[in-house]
Design a protein around this motif. Sequence first.
Motif, PDB file in Angstrom:
ATOM      1  N   GLU A   6     -15.470  -1.018  -4.559  1.00 38.13           N
ATOM      2  CA  GLU A   6     -16.275   0.116  -4.145  1.00 38.13           C
ATOM      3  C   GLU A   6     -17.217   0.542  -5.276  1.00 38.13           C
ATOM      4  O   GLU A   6     -18.386   0.831  -5.053  1.00 38.13           O
ATOM      5  CB  GLU A   6     -15.376   1.277  -3.732  1.00 38.13           C
ATOM      6  N   GLY A   7     -16.694   0.567  -6.493  1.00 37.61           N
ATOM      7  CA  GLY A   7     -17.523   0.896  -7.648  1.00 37.61           C
ATOM      8  C   GLY A   7     -18.639  -0.110  -7.852  1.00 37.61           C
ATOM      9  O   GLY A   7     -19.793   0.260  -8.158  1.00 37.61           O
TER      10      GLY A   7
ATOM     11  N   LYS B 182     -21.340   0.532  -5.205  1.00 38.38           N
ATOM     12  CA  LYS B 182     -22.128   1.723  -5.543  1.00 38.38           C
ATOM     13  C   LYS B 182     -23.087   1.437  -6.688  1.00 38.38           C
ATOM     14  O   LYS B 182     -24.237   1.881  -6.673  1.00 38.38           O
ATOM     15  CB  LYS B 182     -21.197   2.880  -5.902  1.00 38.38           C
TER      16      LYS B 182
ATOM     17  N   ARG C  99      -1.092   3.400  -8.308  1.00 35.50           N
ATOM     18  CA  ARG C  99      -1.831   2.839  -7.183  1.00 35.50           C
ATOM     19  C   ARG C  99      -1.365   1.406  -7.016  1.00 35.50           C
ATOM     20  O   ARG C  99      -1.000   0.742  -7.965  1.00 35.50           O
ATOM     21  CB  ARG C  99      -3.323   2.846  -7.473  1.00 35.50           C
TER      22      ARG C  99
ATOM     23  N   TYR D   6      -9.654  -2.412  -4.303  1.00 36.22           N
ATOM     24  CA  TYR D   6     -10.586  -1.720  -3.415  1.00 36.22           C
ATOM     25  C   TYR D   6     -11.479  -0.764  -4.205  1.00 36.22           C
ATOM     26  O   TYR D   6     -12.695  -0.737  -4.002  1.00 36.22           O
ATOM     27  CB  TYR D   6      -9.810  -0.953  -2.332  1.00 36.22           C
ATOM     28  N   SER D   7     -10.884   0.017  -5.093  1.00 33.75           N
ATOM     29  CA  SER D   7     -11.672   0.961  -5.899  1.00 33.75           C
ATOM     30  C   SER D   7     -12.664   0.233  -6.784  1.00 33.75           C
ATOM     31  O   SER D   7     -13.801   0.683  -6.959  1.00 33.75           O
ATOM     32  CB  SER D   7     -10.746   1.817  -6.764  1.00 33.75           C
ATOM     33  N   GLU D   8     -12.245  -0.885  -7.339  1.00 35.96           N
ATOM     34  CA  GLU D   8     -13.147  -1.669  -8.193  1.00 35.96           C
ATOM     35  C   GLU D   8     -14.315  -2.221  -7.376  1.00 35.96           C
ATOM     36  O   GLU D   8     -15.476  -2.133  -7.802  1.00 35.96           O
ATOM     37  CB  GLU D   8     -12.376  -2.819  -8.846  1.00 35.96           C
TER      38      GLU D   8
ATOM     39  N   GLY E 218      -5.075  -1.241  -3.768  1.00 37.59           N
ATOM     40  CA  GLY E 218      -5.871  -0.030  -3.946  1.00 37.59           C
ATOM     41  C   GLY E 218      -6.768  -0.108  -5.168  1.00 37.59           C
ATOM     42  O   GLY E 218      -7.917   0.334  -5.146  1.00 37.59           O
ATOM     43  N   ASN E 219      -6.248  -0.704  -6.248  1.00 37.15           N
ATOM     44  CA  ASN E 219      -7.068  -0.879  -7.444  1.00 37.15           C
ATOM     45  C   ASN E 219      -8.242  -1.821  -7.178  1.00 37.15           C
ATOM     46  O   ASN E 219      -9.363  -1.567  -7.618  1.00 37.15           O
ATOM     47  CB  ASN E 219      -6.225  -1.420  -8.602  1.00 37.15           C
TER      48      ASN E 219
ATOM     49  N   SER F  44       0.817  -1.215   0.000  1.00 35.59           N
ATOM     50  CA  SER F  44       0.000   0.000   0.000  1.00 35.59           C
ATOM     51  C   SER F  44       0.851   1.265   0.000  1.00 35.59           C
ATOM     52  O   SER F  44       0.332   2.357  -0.129  1.00 35.59           O
ATOM     53  CB  SER F  44      -0.937   0.001   1.208  1.00 35.59           C
TER      54      SER F  44
END
Length: 174
Positions: A156-157, A160, A145, A152-154, A149-150, A36
């Motif tokens: 999270e998307g 949502k 990133r 996590y963002s995926e 982190g990638n 990270s």
Amino acid sequence: VPRKFIKVSRLLRLAKLLRLHHFRHMWRFVNQRFPSKGRALGVIKLFVMLLFTGHVLACAWYFVGSLSAESWVGRNQDLFQPTYRWPSRYVSCFYFMYATMTTVGYGDYKGVTVPERIFCVVAMVVGGFLFGVLIGSVPRVMERRSAAGNRYSEMEGNVKEYLSEKNTPVGLQE
């Protein structure tokens, strides 16, 4: 016989440089241990590269200067403190190399002999290239990133998107 001993001792010191490949393994371990921290490690790596290049060029600058009595080393003996000759010379060389690599060139030290001037030209080219690479790499490092982190963002998307499809109130989606 003493000359051969000196040459062999120099070769043994040169063999120590071969240990630098261990640095790559150590760097890989740090990257795996702290995934990270990708941006910070990238900036540290660029800084270490800059310091190492300056060190190598500073040592080479002193070597070129020690080849002749008319060189900057011979002409500036009075600048070096008698009790701290080695650190004083190293700092002077390091200072000169960074002034040369950054093309600031304060002018207190300069190449006097032909080999020194040739070396200064090479150092300026290396410095220009190095700082070009550095300036080009900093934005890339800052945008980078980590794999975690990638992911996590995926994820999270995806969450949502799912909440939006299920008509979840906007306050709960955030």
